[in-house]
Design a protein around this motif. Structure first.
Motif, short mmCIF file in Angstrom:
data_model
loop_
_atom_site.label_atom_id
_atom_site.label_comp_id
_atom_site.label_asym_id
_atom_site.label_seq_id
_atom_site.Cartn_x
_atom_site.Cartn_y
_atom_site.Cartn_z
N THR A 215 40.91 44.82 22.83
CA THR A 215 41.58 43.81 23.53
C THR A 215 41.16 44.16 25.29
N HIS A 216 41.27 42.78 25.76
CA HIS A 216 40.90 42.82 27.19
C HIS A 216 42.29 42.70 27.93
N LEU A 217 42.01 43.59 29.18
CA LEU A 217 43.15 43.59 30.33
C LEU A 217 42.29 43.25 31.57
N LEU A 218 43.14 42.48 32.36
CA LEU A 218 42.66 42.19 33.81
C LEU A 218 43.50 42.85 34.62
N SER A 219 44.74 43.13 34.24
CA SER A 219 45.86 43.78 34.88
C SER A 219 45.57 45.26 35.06
N THR A 220 45.83 45.91 36.01
CA THR A 220 45.80 47.53 36.42
C THR A 220 47.24 48.21 36.23
N TRP A 221 48.08 47.30 35.41
CA TRP A 221 49.27 47.89 35.27
C TRP A 221 49.27 48.65 33.95
N PRO A 222 49.40 50.00 33.94
CA PRO A 222 49.28 51.07 32.81
C PRO A 222 50.09 50.51 31.83
N THR A 223 51.47 50.25 32.22
CA THR A 223 52.23 49.77 30.89
C THR A 223 51.84 49.01 29.87
N LEU A 224 50.79 48.00 30.35
CA LEU A 224 50.15 47.09 29.43
C LEU A 224 49.35 47.85 28.49
N GLU B 51 35.00 43.53 36.02
CA GLU B 51 34.21 42.74 36.54
C GLU B 51 35.05 41.33 37.20
N TYR B 52 36.01 41.33 36.83
CA TYR B 52 36.81 39.94 37.06
C TYR B 52 38.27 40.18 37.88
N ALA B 53 38.48 41.68 37.92
CA ALA B 53 39.88 42.06 38.29
C ALA B 53 39.91 42.90 39.79
N PRO B 54 40.76 42.55 40.50
CA PRO B 54 40.70 43.50 41.62
C PRO B 54 41.58 44.92 41.17
N GLU C 255 33.47 38.88 21.34
CA GLU C 255 34.82 38.27 22.00
C GLU C 255 35.36 37.06 21.36
N LEU C 256 36.59 37.14 21.11
CA LEU C 256 37.21 35.88 20.83
C LEU C 256 38.60 35.57 21.36
N HIS C 257 38.86 34.34 21.57
CA HIS C 257 40.33 34.12 21.99
C HIS C 257 41.44 34.29 21.15
N ASP C 258 41.14 34.05 19.67
CA ASP C 258 42.00 34.17 18.46
C ASP C 258 41.18 34.43 17.35
N LEU C 259 41.97 34.11 16.13
CA LEU C 259 41.22 34.73 14.84
C LEU C 259 40.22 33.68 14.08
N GLU C 260 40.17 32.25 14.75
CA GLU C 260 39.71 31.14 14.07
C GLU C 260 38.23 31.38 13.56
N ARG C 261 37.42 32.06 14.46
CA ARG C 261 36.18 31.90 14.17
C ARG C 261 35.64 33.33 13.47
N ILE D 105 39.54 40.98 21.20
CA ILE D 105 40.44 39.75 21.03
C ILE D 105 41.26 39.78 22.09
N GLY D 106 41.45 38.51 22.68
CA GLY D 106 42.55 38.21 23.70
C GLY D 106 42.38 38.78 24.92
N TRP D 107 42.84 38.40 26.17
CA TRP D 107 42.75 38.81 27.47
C TRP D 107 44.34 38.42 27.89
N ASP D 108 44.70 39.36 28.59
CA ASP D 108 46.42 39.52 29.24
C ASP D 108 46.38 38.11 29.85
N ALA D 109 45.50 37.78 30.62
CA ALA D 109 45.90 36.58 31.48
C ALA D 109 45.93 35.39 30.73
#
Length: 277
Positions: free
Chosen positions: A19-28, A46-49, A218-224, A238-242
């Motif tokens: 799964t993808h994370l853009l946040s750097t919060w380790p708790t996620l 590539e997309y996150a500070p 990469e998938l947003h959800d399970l549909e495809r 699958i999935g991005w936190d944002a």
């Protein structure tokens, strides 16, 4: 040195799920691990500070939850970001914006050790991956660099045109098609499902499989997911936190407004005019 579970799964021919994370919060990262369903977390750098302390903190969380970490790095930072991420405890690198065979070779070199027969650019470092001072420059370090999983984005027209040669570069493990970038690179920006885009995606998957590589989707959800599984794909992220947060806020915020007898448009007009609910 930590075991590379993603490498072990690939070597044994088993499916993988991230799964993808853009946040750097380790708790996620810890929450992903607590879910118990994922093999790895991709930090989409590539997309996150972020800063170097963030990478170290993410590395600790990955280690705590026994997850593999993948980092997606941008084209101008392949060598530097790959080095610092691996040093922080990440065990896979996804390289964006690959265009040529030369690019692919540079990506592999950015991960492997500068040692006889390895063809890499990485030297010795006092970083988290070697316990800072415990296994600095030892054979175990060279072996760990050999185990780092290398993934390439296939997302540029130039890359697709020369894909056969690019995927023949030794050291590549995973391949992912990027419909958004590819569609833009051929003058079809935003047309992610255009027949030319779908054709290039299928070719990428089929060529990767024919060369013994691992196509990843990469998938947003399970549909495809079923259609890709039917094609022989068994690696998914699958999935991005944002996006997950946006979808929840959008759906539940609109639903709550409806219960209050308001529309989202009305709520927005109150914000823009300083109105009070």
């Amino acid at each position: 040195m930590r075991r590379n579970k993603l490498r072990e799964l690939l070597s044994s021919g088993k499916p993988t799920l991230g799964t993808h994370l853009l946040s750097t919060w380790p708790t996620l990262v810890e929450l992903v691990g607590a879910a118990g369903a994922f093999d790895y977390v991709e930090f989409t750098a590539e997309y996150a500070p972020f800063n170097l302390y963030d990478l170290n903190n993410l590395g600790r969380a990955l280690e705590l939850k026994e997850l593999t970490g993948m980092i997606k790095v941008e084209q101008t930072q392949w060598t530097h970001q790959a080095m610092r991420a691996i040093g922080s405890g990440f065990q896979s690198v996804l390289f964006a914006d690959v265009r040529t065979e030369e690019d692919a070779r540079a990506c592999v070199a950015a991960v492997r050790a500068e040692a006889p027969g390895k063809g890499g650019r990485l030297g010795v470092g006092m970083r988290r991956d070697v316990g800072t001072v415990l296994e600095v420059g030892r054979p175990s370090y060279v072996e760990a660099l050999d185990q780092v999983v290398i993934a390439l984005m296939v997302e540029k027209a130039e890359c697709v045109e020369d894909l056969d040669h690019i995927l023949a570069v030794p050291g590549i493990d995973m391949v992912q098609f990027g419909a958004a970038d590819f569609s833009m690179s051929i003058g079809l920006a935003g047309q992610f499902t255009h027949s030319d885009v779908r054709k290039a995606e299928r070719r990428t998957i089929e060529l990767a499989l024919s060369k013994g590589l691992h196509p990843r989707i990469e998938l947003h959800d399970l549909e495809r997911a079923p259609e890709y599984i039917e094609m022989g794909v068994k690696h998914f992220c699958i999935g991005w936190d944002a996006r997950i947060l946006y979808n929840w806020w959008s759906a539940n915020g609109s639903g709550m407004r409806a219960l209050l007898g308001q529309s989202v448009a009305v709520a927005r007009s109150h914000h823009s005019t300083g109105g009070i609910y």
